[in-house]
Design a protein around this motif. Structure first.
Motif, PDB file in Angstrom:
ATOM      1  N   MET A  63       5.090   0.595  10.281  1.00 49.27           N
ATOM      2  CA  MET A  63       6.077  -0.481  10.264  1.00 49.27           C
ATOM      3  C   MET A  63       7.004  -0.399  11.478  1.00 49.27           C
ATOM      4  O   MET A  63       7.642  -1.379  11.848  1.00 49.27           O
ATOM      5  CB  MET A  63       6.898  -0.415   8.966  1.00 49.27           C
ATOM      6  CG  MET A  63       6.017  -0.565   7.729  1.00 49.27           C
ATOM      7  SD  MET A  63       6.919  -0.334   6.183  1.00 49.27           S
ATOM      8  CE  MET A  63       7.220  -2.026   5.712  1.00 49.27           C
TER       9      MET A  63
ATOM     10  N   CYS B  75      -4.840  -1.504  -0.589  1.00 53.64           N
ATOM     11  CA  CYS B  75      -3.416  -1.601  -0.953  1.00 53.64           C
ATOM     12  C   CYS B  75      -3.074  -2.945  -1.565  1.00 53.64           C
ATOM     13  O   CYS B  75      -2.141  -3.053  -2.362  1.00 53.64           O
ATOM     14  CB  CYS B  75      -2.526  -1.425   0.265  1.00 53.64           C
ATOM     15  SG  CYS B  75      -2.769   0.071   1.168  1.00 53.64           S
TER      16      CYS B  75
ATOM     17  N   ASN C 191       0.321  -0.258  -5.498  1.00 54.83           N
ATOM     18  CA  ASN C 191       1.461   0.594  -5.810  1.00 54.83           C
ATOM     19  C   ASN C 191       2.203   0.186  -7.088  1.00 54.83           C
ATOM     20  O   ASN C 191       3.307   0.679  -7.348  1.00 54.83           O
ATOM     21  CB  ASN C 191       2.442   0.625  -4.635  1.00 54.83           C
ATOM     22  CG  ASN C 191       1.798   1.129  -3.367  1.00 54.83           C
ATOM     23  OD1 ASN C 191       1.737   0.425  -2.371  1.00 54.83           O
ATOM     24  ND2 ASN C 191       1.266   2.331  -3.404  1.00 54.83           N
TER      25      ASN C 191
ATOM     26  N   ILE D 206       9.422   2.079   6.414  1.00 54.33           N
ATOM     27  CA  ILE D 206       9.301   3.224   5.503  1.00 54.33           C
ATOM     28  C   ILE D 206       7.994   3.976   5.727  1.00 54.33           C
ATOM     29  O   ILE D 206       7.648   4.882   4.978  1.00 54.33           O
ATOM     30  CB  ILE D 206       9.449   2.808   4.014  1.00 54.33           C
ATOM     31  CG1 ILE D 206       8.438   1.729   3.654  1.00 54.33           C
ATOM     32  CG2 ILE D 206      10.871   2.330   3.712  1.00 54.33           C
ATOM     33  CD1 ILE D 206       8.394   1.432   2.150  1.00 54.33           C
TER      34      ILE D 206
ATOM     35  N   THR E 193      -4.919   5.601   1.926  1.00 56.88           N
ATOM     36  CA  THR E 193      -5.045   5.265   3.348  1.00 56.88           C
ATOM     37  C   THR E 193      -6.095   6.131   4.037  1.00 56.88           C
ATOM     38  O   THR E 193      -6.464   5.879   5.177  1.00 56.88           O
ATOM     39  CB  THR E 193      -3.705   5.471   4.092  1.00 56.88           C
ATOM     40  OG1 THR E 193      -3.319   6.834   3.953  1.00 56.88           O
ATOM     41  CG2 THR E 193      -2.622   4.561   3.535  1.00 56.88           C
TER      42      THR E 193
ATOM     43  N   GLY F  86      -1.827   3.821  -5.179  1.00 55.36           N
ATOM     44  CA  GLY F  86      -1.779   4.157  -3.761  1.00 55.36           C
ATOM     45  C   GLY F  86      -1.988   5.650  -3.580  1.00 55.36           C
ATOM     46  O   GLY F  86      -2.544   6.100  -2.579  1.00 55.36           O
TER      47      GLY F  86
HETATM   48  N1  ARG Z   1       4.821  -0.988   3.390  1.00 60.32           N
HETATM   49  C1  ARG Z   1       4.234  -0.442   2.212  1.00 60.32           C
HETATM   50  C2  ARG Z   1       4.806   0.953   1.975  1.00 60.32           C
HETATM   51  O1  ARG Z   1       5.049   1.663   2.935  1.00 60.32           O
HETATM   52  C3  ARG Z   1       2.747  -0.367   2.351  1.00 60.32           C
HETATM   53  C4  ARG Z   1       2.094   0.105   1.108  1.00 60.32           C
HETATM   54  C5  ARG Z   1       0.630   0.265   1.275  1.00 60.32           C
HETATM   55  N2  ARG Z   1       0.035   0.564   0.029  1.00 60.32           N
HETATM   56  C6  ARG Z   1      -0.865   1.483  -0.167  1.00 60.32           C
HETATM   57  N3  ARG Z   1      -1.385   1.593  -1.347  1.00 60.32           N
HETATM   58  N4  ARG Z   1      -1.211   2.343   0.751  1.00 60.32           N
HETATM   59  O2  ARG Z   1       5.033   1.350   0.877  1.00 60.32           O
END
Ligand code: ARG
Length: 699
Positions: A25, A264, A71, A21, A171, A121
């Motif tokens: 990834m 995160c 999140n 997503i 990020t 986030g």
């Molecule tokens: N795999 C998670 C996503 O895409 C990572 C979340 C990272 N969290 C953040 N606060 N940046 O949602």
């Protein structure tokens, strides 16, 4: 150490890269090591534990990203706004986080289902608690910001994310103690960068380079003067040290594979409220109305894209799709923007696209008085080629002399209110000019979007060579029709018409009554007459295609001859000029205007070297035209395009596709581009007209 500072974490028991997503990834499915993830998470936990209280939420099988507690939601004081995950892959985490906050006694706020928001986030408090930075563009919708402002009673500064690698605000952005900010500017659009710069003085901005940004250096946990992160370059450590921060590095490679790092993995659940800073007004929002062939014409797409590209967001309140091909559709769309300036910018563009602001919201357009001749009030509404109406005394008034790039002047006359397009230089002190975007609408005639029959099958497209003949057939048909109905065709021509051997064909079109006006520069007339009088065009023999000795002087001799006569018409009268384009114009009384330029030799006595006068004469000749043929003259054609309202058929012929695209692309269907040699085009045109004029025979 126990402290009043508390974080929420979630053990990585079920952590995995299970789906994609975000770009991190990709290619990493099942590639993270469960063991190493455990160790890395524990190290982060220990570092935090030494400096604050860390609470844990129980991990849940099947929700691998639940480790990223940032999140879960956004906390301020005893309130929390729960996340509404954008991706279904994470939506199942919501009830667990909700249960945790509820059991901890937080007052829980939940957004409507269709408004995604991904918690801390995408929302970061200024460490001084003065305001909330909130991101949008990938996961959170701009609409969520208004709720945050209302529920948390804080000023929200909306930042638009542009780079999908930095899909969450945390990020690429990390507010630090003492008003410092660690961030990666290219992750944001220009407007957001400006906003950041307005709020954070240069000395407090610590800019991260891309190499650090992709190591998630901005995804840091800040506790007083400590910054806990995955990895930082020596330069970044130095910069942070200079600002008084100590860097603690803790490897989080396994979590980077899911697109997250230290920030995160944590959620600060103690965020003090600064009661003295209450929220100002909520985000600007307004509803627009759209009507017409919204789908067929691509208008909805353009409207929605415009909103998003300009930094706003939207909600479609209703969409009534016309039931039959010819029935128009209607839509109401709520537009949200981060502030009033962006809203105005968006509204101005939407109005140009034909959007209507419902009259309940707007009555009259705002008028301001001109105080300096030739200068409009700031913020004046810039006109387009589309029919426009302004609202005066709660009535829509059609703007006269519609053209591009003018201002709208409104005045009352004994016959009623008059609105007209006026060039800046023609504004007079005391004129009332429309400013802002209220009470203005542009009108798209349904038939300018479809069924203008013969002409539309090339609809606003640029043809390729093999389609040229088809286009010529269409245009020939149209030329004949306009001539028979006593209409008006204006030709804008460059000297290339003569160099490519098109002169005789254009002369014939004029002779046979297909042209009612000619616009060009000094050069077309000079080379046309050079050819008529000396057989060369710029010194090249037009029969044999070779340069003639001394030919480069020919055009000056021609100019000199015409200057002696005093005018082109006089040269015709004296029998000195006996053929060609200019000759036919004079013979048939076809008005022509030649606009001068810095490179003109001579110039011819007929060439207008006063450009303002030339523009005026051009626009007078363009008035009432049914079709304008633009033949290989970029500059004069653009000039003409600007003064021509929508609804006039434009045919742009040039060998250079870039020129054709530029000219034909005015967003109105009536314009058509033909990429070809203009001499060839004219010769085909003449042939085709001859064919149309032949006696009818059954094939
Ligand atoms: N795999 C998670 C996503 O895409 C990572 C979340 C990272 N969290 C953040 N606060 N940046 O949602």
């Amino acid at each position: 150490m126990s402290s009043t500072l508390r974080f929420l974490m979630c053990p990585p028991t079920y952590y995995e890269v299970d789906y994609v997503i975000n770009p991190w990834m990709e290619g990493n499915i099942h590639k993270s090591s469960q063991e190493r993830a455990q160790v890395q998470w524990q190290q982060l936990y220990d570092i935090l534990q030494a400096r604050a209280t860390v609470s844990l939420i129980e991990p849940q099988r099947g929700w691998p990203d639940m480790v990223f507690t940032a999140n879960a939601g956004l906390v301020l004081g005893d309130r929390v706004v729960l996340s509404r995950f954008y991706h279904p892959e994470r939506q199942g985490e919501e009830p667990y986080f909700k249960a945790w906050f509820t059991s901890e006694g937080y007052q829980v706020f939940e957004l409507p289902k269709q408004v995604p928001f991904e918690g801390a986030g995408d929302a970061l408090l200024d460490r001084e608690g003065r305001w909330l930075w909130a991101g949008y563009g990938f996961r959170s919708e701009l609409d969520s910001h208004a709720y945050l402002a209302k529920w948390l009673d804080i000023e929200v500064l909306s930042l638009r994310l542009m780079d999908e690698r930095f899909y969450h605000l945390d990020t690429c952005f990390c507010p630090l103690t003492d008003g410092y900010l660690l961030y990666y500017p290219p992750a944001f659009d220009a407007y957001s960068n400006r906003l950041i710069e307005l709020r954070v003085p240069a000395a407090k901005r610590i800019v991260v380079q891309e190499a650090d940004a992709v190591n998630f250096a901005c995804n840091a946990v800040n506790i007083e003067h400590t910054v806990i992160l995955n990895r930082a370059s020596q330069d970044l450590k130095n910069a942070l040290a200079a600002a008084g921060f100590e860097v603690v590095e803790t490897p989080l490679t396994e979590f980077l594979k899911a697109g997250g790092a230290s920030k995160c993995l944590t959620l600060r659940v103690t965020e003090p409220v600064r009661a003295e800073l209450r929220a100002p007004a909520t985000l600007p929002s307004r509803v627009i109305h759209l009507e017409g062939h919204l789908l067929d014409s691509g208008l909805v797409n353009r409207v929605l894209d415009t909103i998003v590209e300009s930094g706003g967001s939207f909600q479609v309140l209703q969409f009534n799709l016309g039931e039959q091909r010819q029935s128009p559709s209607q839509a109401d769309v709520r537009v949200m923007a981060p502030d009033a300036a962006v809203m105005d910018e968006i509204m101005a563009q939407l109005i140009d696209l034909g959007a209507i602001l419902p009259p309940s919201e707007v009555c009259d357009a705002t008028l301001e008085t001109v105080t300096l001749a030739g200068v409009a009030p700031d913020d004046f509404y810039v006109t387009t080629i589309y029919p426009t109406e302004v609202r005066v005394n709660c009535q829509w008034v059609r703007v006269q002399n519609q053209r591009m790039d003018g201002a709208i002047v409104v005045r009352s006359t004994p016959e009623g209110t008059v609105a007209e397009c006026r060039l800046l230089r023609d504004l007079e002190v005391g004129d009332r000019v429309v400013v802002g975007v209220e009470g203005i609408r542009t009108v798209r005639k349904a038939d300018s979007q479809r069924n203008s029959q013969e002409f539309t099958f090339m609809g606003s497209g640029v043809s390729s060579e093999r389609r040229v003949e088809l286009v010529v057939e269409q245009i020939a048909w149209e030329l004949r029709r306009i001539r028979d109905q006593g209409g008006k065709v204006v030709v804008v021509a460059g000297p290339v018409v003569i160099h490519t051997g098109g002169g005789e064909h254009l002369a014939k079109l004029i002779r046979e009554g297909y042209v009612q006006g000619l616009l060009g520069g000094n050069a077309i007339a000079v080379h046309d007459m050079e050819q008529a009088m000396m057989g060369t065009s710029l010194g090249v023999d037009m029969q044999r295609g070779v340069p003639v000795r001394g030919g480069h002087r020919h055009h000056l001799k021609v100019i000199n001859t015409i200057r002696r006569c005093g005018s082109i018409a006089e040269a015709v009268r004296q029998g000195i000029l006996t053929s060609g384009v200019m000759y036919e114009c004079v013979q048939r009384n076809i008005p022509f205007v030649l606009a001068g330029s810095i490179r003109d030799d001579g110039p011819l006595p007929d060439t207008l070297m006063d450009l303002i006068q030339a523009q005026r004469e051009y626009s007078r000749l363009v008035q009432g035209a049914n079709m304008i043929l633009m033949l290989s003259s970029m500059l004069h054609s653009i000039g003409v395009g600007n003064m021509t309202p929508a609804g006039v058929k434009l045919v742009c012929v040039d060998i250079n596709p870039a020129v054709v695209t530029k000219l034909a692309d005015r967003g109105s269907v009536e314009s058509i581009g033909v990429v070809t040699d203009v001499g060839l085009f004219l010769s085909l045109m003449v042939q085709q007209l001859d064919r149309l004029n032949r006696p009818y025979t059954v094939a």
